[in-house]
Write a protein that holds these residues in place. Structure first.
Motif, PDB file in Angstrom:
ATOM      1  N   LEU A   6       0.840  -1.211   0.000  1.00  0.00           N
ATOM      2  CA  LEU A   6       0.000   0.000   0.000  1.00  0.00           C
ATOM      3  C   LEU A   6       0.871   1.255   0.000  1.00  0.00           C
ATOM      4  CD1 LEU A   6      -2.595   1.765   0.612  1.00  0.00           C
ATOM      5  CD2 LEU A   6      -2.359   1.058   2.983  1.00  0.00           C
ATOM      6  N   ALA A   7       1.884   1.249   0.881  1.00  0.00           N
ATOM      7  CA  ALA A   7       2.747   2.436   0.984  1.00  0.00           C
ATOM      8  C   ALA A   7       3.461   2.704  -0.344  1.00  0.00           C
ATOM      9  CB  ALA A   7       3.766   2.248   2.110  1.00  0.00           C
ATOM     10  N   ARG A   8       3.969   1.639  -0.962  1.00  0.00           N
ATOM     11  CA  ARG A   8       4.665   1.818  -2.248  1.00  0.00           C
ATOM     12  C   ARG A   8       3.688   2.261  -3.316  1.00  0.00           C
ATOM     13  NH1 ARG A   8       9.266  -2.544  -3.570  1.00  0.00           N
ATOM     14  NH2 ARG A   8       9.154  -1.305  -5.468  1.00  0.00           N
ATOM     15  N   TYR A   9       2.514   1.664  -3.313  1.00  0.00           N
ATOM     16  CA  TYR A   9       1.528   1.928  -4.356  1.00  0.00           C
ATOM     17  C   TYR A   9       1.076   3.383  -4.337  1.00  0.00           C
ATOM     18  CZ  TYR A   9      -2.370   0.953  -7.515  1.00  0.00           C
ATOM     19  OH  TYR A   9      -3.224   0.946  -8.587  1.00  0.00           O
ATOM     20  N   VAL A  10       0.724   3.862  -3.153  1.00  0.00           N
ATOM     21  CA  VAL A  10       0.126   5.204  -3.110  1.00  0.00           C
ATOM     22  C   VAL A  10       1.169   6.316  -3.176  1.00  0.00           C
ATOM     23  CG1 VAL A  10      -1.926   4.403  -1.889  1.00  0.00           C
ATOM     24  CG2 VAL A  10       0.003   5.317  -0.572  1.00  0.00           C
ATOM     25  N   THR A  11       2.403   6.021  -2.772  1.00  0.00           N
ATOM     26  CA  THR A  11       3.429   7.080  -2.847  1.00  0.00           C
ATOM     27  C   THR A  11       4.188   7.004  -4.170  1.00  0.00           C
ATOM     28  OG1 THR A  11       5.124   5.683  -1.841  1.00  0.00           O
ATOM     29  CG2 THR A  11       3.838   7.089  -0.345  1.00  0.00           C
TER      30      THR A  11
ATOM     31  N   VAL B 209      -4.778  -4.187   8.065  1.00  0.00           N
ATOM     32  CA  VAL B 209      -4.091  -2.943   7.765  1.00  0.00           C
ATOM     33  C   VAL B 209      -5.157  -1.862   7.773  1.00  0.00           C
ATOM     34  CG1 VAL B 209      -2.866  -1.610   6.020  1.00  0.00           C
ATOM     35  CG2 VAL B 209      -2.384  -4.032   6.295  1.00  0.00           C
ATOM     36  N   LEU B 210      -4.907  -0.808   8.538  1.00  0.00           N
ATOM     37  CA  LEU B 210      -5.824   0.326   8.557  1.00  0.00           C
ATOM     38  C   LEU B 210      -5.020   1.549   8.130  1.00  0.00           C
ATOM     39  CD1 LEU B 210      -8.716   1.311   9.419  1.00  0.00           C
ATOM     40  CD2 LEU B 210      -7.702   1.841  11.649  1.00  0.00           C
ATOM     41  N   ALA B 211      -5.552   2.280   7.154  1.00  0.00           N
ATOM     42  CA  ALA B 211      -4.803   3.432   6.644  1.00  0.00           C
ATOM     43  C   ALA B 211      -5.690   4.668   6.649  1.00  0.00           C
ATOM     44  CB  ALA B 211      -4.324   3.150   5.226  1.00  0.00           C
ATOM     45  N   ARG B 212      -5.038   5.846   6.617  1.00  0.00           N
ATOM     46  CA  ARG B 212      -5.820   7.073   6.469  1.00  0.00           C
ATOM     47  C   ARG B 212      -6.692   6.953   5.224  1.00  0.00           C
ATOM     48  NH1 ARG B 212      -3.270  11.321   5.116  1.00  0.00           N
ATOM     49  NH2 ARG B 212      -1.063  10.803   5.325  1.00  0.00           N
ATOM     50  N   ARG B 213      -7.878   7.523   5.298  1.00  0.00           N
ATOM     51  CA  ARG B 213      -8.882   7.323   4.255  1.00  0.00           C
ATOM     52  C   ARG B 213      -8.342   7.661   2.851  1.00  0.00           C
ATOM     53  NH1 ARG B 213     -14.755   7.230   3.502  1.00  0.00           N
ATOM     54  NH2 ARG B 213     -14.773   6.463   5.626  1.00  0.00           N
ATOM     55  N   GLU B 214      -7.644   8.780   2.721  1.00  0.00           N
ATOM     56  CA  GLU B 214      -7.225   9.172   1.363  1.00  0.00           C
ATOM     57  C   GLU B 214      -6.158   8.224   0.803  1.00  0.00           C
ATOM     58  OE1 GLU B 214      -7.084  10.913   4.086  1.00  0.00           O
ATOM     59  OE2 GLU B 214      -5.367  12.263   4.176  1.00  0.00           O
ATOM     60  N   LEU B 215      -5.365   7.629   1.700  1.00  0.00           N
ATOM     61  CA  LEU B 215      -4.378   6.645   1.241  1.00  0.00           C
ATOM     62  C   LEU B 215      -5.102   5.383   0.768  1.00  0.00           C
ATOM     63  CD1 LEU B 215      -1.780   6.900   4.160  1.00  0.00           C
ATOM     64  CD2 LEU B 215      -1.599   7.947   1.888  1.00  0.00           C
TER      65      LEU B 215
ATOM     66  N   ASP C  46      -5.972   1.145  -5.603  1.00  0.00           N
ATOM     67  CA  ASP C  46      -7.016   0.829  -6.583  1.00  0.00           C
ATOM     68  C   ASP C  46      -7.526  -0.608  -6.488  1.00  0.00           C
ATOM     69  OD1 ASP C  46      -6.964   3.381  -7.814  1.00  0.00           O
ATOM     70  OD2 ASP C  46      -5.035   2.846  -8.724  1.00  0.00           O
ATOM     71  N   PRO C  47      -8.755  -0.829  -6.973  1.00  0.00           N
ATOM     72  CA  PRO C  47      -9.332  -2.178  -6.961  1.00  0.00           C
ATOM     73  C   PRO C  47      -8.406  -3.191  -7.630  1.00  0.00           C
ATOM     74  CG  PRO C  47     -11.004  -0.585  -7.597  1.00  0.00           C
ATOM     75  CD  PRO C  47      -9.703   0.167  -7.505  1.00  0.00           C
ATOM     76  N   GLY C  48      -8.206  -4.304  -6.961  1.00  0.00           N
ATOM     77  CA  GLY C  48      -7.346  -5.357  -7.513  1.00  0.00           C
ATOM     78  C   GLY C  48      -5.897  -5.251  -7.083  1.00  0.00           C
ATOM     79  N   ALA C  49      -5.543  -4.121  -6.431  1.00  0.00           N
ATOM     80  CA  ALA C  49      -4.140  -3.940  -6.039  1.00  0.00           C
ATOM     81  C   ALA C  49      -3.717  -4.939  -4.956  1.00  0.00           C
ATOM     82  CB  ALA C  49      -3.905  -2.515  -5.552  1.00  0.00           C
ATOM     83  N   HIS C  50      -4.680  -5.470  -4.234  1.00  0.00           N
ATOM     84  CA  HIS C  50      -4.335  -6.475  -3.225  1.00  0.00           C
ATOM     85  C   HIS C  50      -5.492  -7.462  -3.092  1.00  0.00           C
ATOM     86  CE1 HIS C  50      -1.598  -7.993  -0.302  1.00  0.00           C
ATOM     87  NE2 HIS C  50      -2.501  -8.015   0.651  1.00  0.00           N
TER      88      HIS C  50
END
Ligand code: PMP
Length: 431
Positions: free
Chosen positions: A122-127, A286-292, A297-301
């Motif tokens: 998630l961290a790699r994907y969104v950043t 895993v819980l992340a801030r909403r905007e992260l 995207d759908p299918g990313a995990h």
């Protein structure tokens, strides 16, 4: 011990030795803070299934919740449709979480390390940034992605060098770190080492986040110095890194707060949970801030079993019990009591070098009194002896007894455990 011996022989014949085992005990039944072996012998459980069984074994409410769910639905998969327990558990976790995570979104997986892997992805994907900063002596799991961040023991990486995830490790500011004169100074030095790395080998725009255990777990139950986690948070804010808190072990009441980061008022961007979350069934989150989360995207995990309804119900019942029975306060109170008892014993038992931790996440470090060094050559045997004497216990770090009983432990049961442990230590000769 006949039945246990026979079972042990069968185990040794069929289970690969890669799965390290602290004791030769067998377990067939649990009740509250006690485990029973195949021959009916009772043990006080100071390991709680590796810091997992927060409300003890076979809590009637957890058992009932699982049975009710088992009668309705085992599995349908979150990818196929919506299951209420999945939703309810994330809603509950979110309501307890600090800061902006209260409005966050998450996913459920099957274990702590799966949750670590998901958080790193998630961290790699969104950043869009490839690298993660993590800590020496940290433990984040054994699958290859989580293992890339794990640095508690080189043994875990043997013949596996060159793991795909880009992780840059810096020291964790423990008293064993070969620098700094005070805890605060050590924390400050590590923050400076990170800054130095960002100037020299680690382009900040390539770093997605900092992955950290708020209290070093497998690495030895070291509580970070004042200001350290706050300093990491400030670094994250300065460079746009995500603060990824691995609370697999510390989370859900173990340290006397719902989440260990609360002790320092630090707000993570991503929170990783496991162990107690499933009440003894396999579950991670895993819980992340909403905007992260919304940018993932759908299918990313994905996961076939992640957030299966049985585990979610066990988790929901566990959290309800922690709340209703006031187990955060209990963890603080019994934790303080246990700590006091071990500290008292320090003066008459030179083998005890240090007592540390928070709440019911306590480490009792054993040392060779002559050298002052951790009694690493003895800890395995000591763990076995204490377990054989009636208290199931494990170790962390080099030679630290790891005291992580269920949060329901009473003072009388705490005394029972301490006596057995101290008796074993009293009779121990380092040389
Ligand atoms: N993170 C931490 C902090 C842990 O303590 C552990 C397990 N000890 C893990 C991740 C991995 O969890 P699991 O064994 O459930 O995959």
């Amino acid at each position: 011990m006949e039945i246990s011996q026979a079972l042990l022989a069968r185990y040794k014949d069929v289970v690969a030795p890669a799965i390290y085992r602290y004791t030769d005990l067998t377990f067939v039944r649990g009740e509250g803070v006690y485990l029973y072996d195949a021959d009916g012998r009772r043990y006080l459980d100071f390991s709680a299934g590796i810091a997992t069984m927060a409300v003890g074994h076979q809590h009637p409410r957890v058992v009932e919740a699982v049975i009710r769910q088992a009668q309705r639905l085992f599995h349908a998969a979150a990818h196929i449709g919506v299951m209420e327990p999945y939703v309810a558990l994330l809603e509950k976790v979110r309501s307890l979480a600090p800061g902006r995570l209260k409005d966050g979104k998450g996913v459920l997986l099957n274990s702590g390390s799966e949750a670590v892997e998901a958080a790193l992805k998630l961290a790699r994907y969104v950043t869009g940034r490839p690298l993660i900063i993590a800590f020496q002596h940290a433990f984040h799991g054994r699958p290859m992605g989580a293992l890339a961040a794990t640095a508690s023991n080189a043994l875990f990486r043997r013949r596996l060098s060159g793991l795909a995830v880009g992780v840059y490790h810096v020291p964790y500011p423990t008293p064993r770190a070969p620098f700094g004169r005070s805890p605060e100074e050590r924390g400050q030095i590590v923050l400076e080492l990170i800054e130095e790395a960002l100037r020299t080998v680690l382009p900040p725009e390539d770093v997605a986040g900092i992955l950290v255990e708020p209290i070093l777990g497998e690495g030895g139950y070291f509580v970070p110095p004042p200001g350290f986690l706050e300093g990491l948070r400030a670094l994250c804010d300065r460079y746009g890194f995500l603060f990824i808190a691995d609370e697999v072990q510390t989370g859900l009441g173990r340290t006397g707060r719902w989440f260990a980061v609360e002790h320092w008022g630090v707000e993570p961007d991503i929170l990783i949970l496991g162990k107690a979350l499933g009440g003894g069934l396999p579950l991670g989150a895993v819980l992340a801030r909403r905007e992260l989360a919304d940018a993932w995207d759908p299918g990313a995990h994905g996961s076939t079993f992640g957030g299966n309804p049985l585990a979610c119900q066990a988790g929901l019942a566990t959290i309800a019990i922690i709340e209703e029975e006031g187990l955060l306060a209990r963890a603080r109170q019994i934790g303080a009591y246990l700590r006091e008892r071990f500290e008292e014993a320090c003066s008459s038992l030179p083998i005890i070098g240090d007592v540390r931790g928070l709440g019911l996440m306590l480490g009792v470090e054993l040392i060779d009194p002559d050298t002052g060094k951790p009694a690493a050559a003895h800890i395995g045997e000591i763990v076995r002896a204490i377990s054989q004497a009636g208290v199931v216990i494990t170790k962390c770090g080099e030679a630290t007894l790891r005291v992580v009983p269920p949060l329901i432990l009473t003072q009388e049961q705490a005394d029972e455990g301490v006596e057995i442990i101290l008796n074993t230590l009293r009779g121990w000769r380092i040389r």
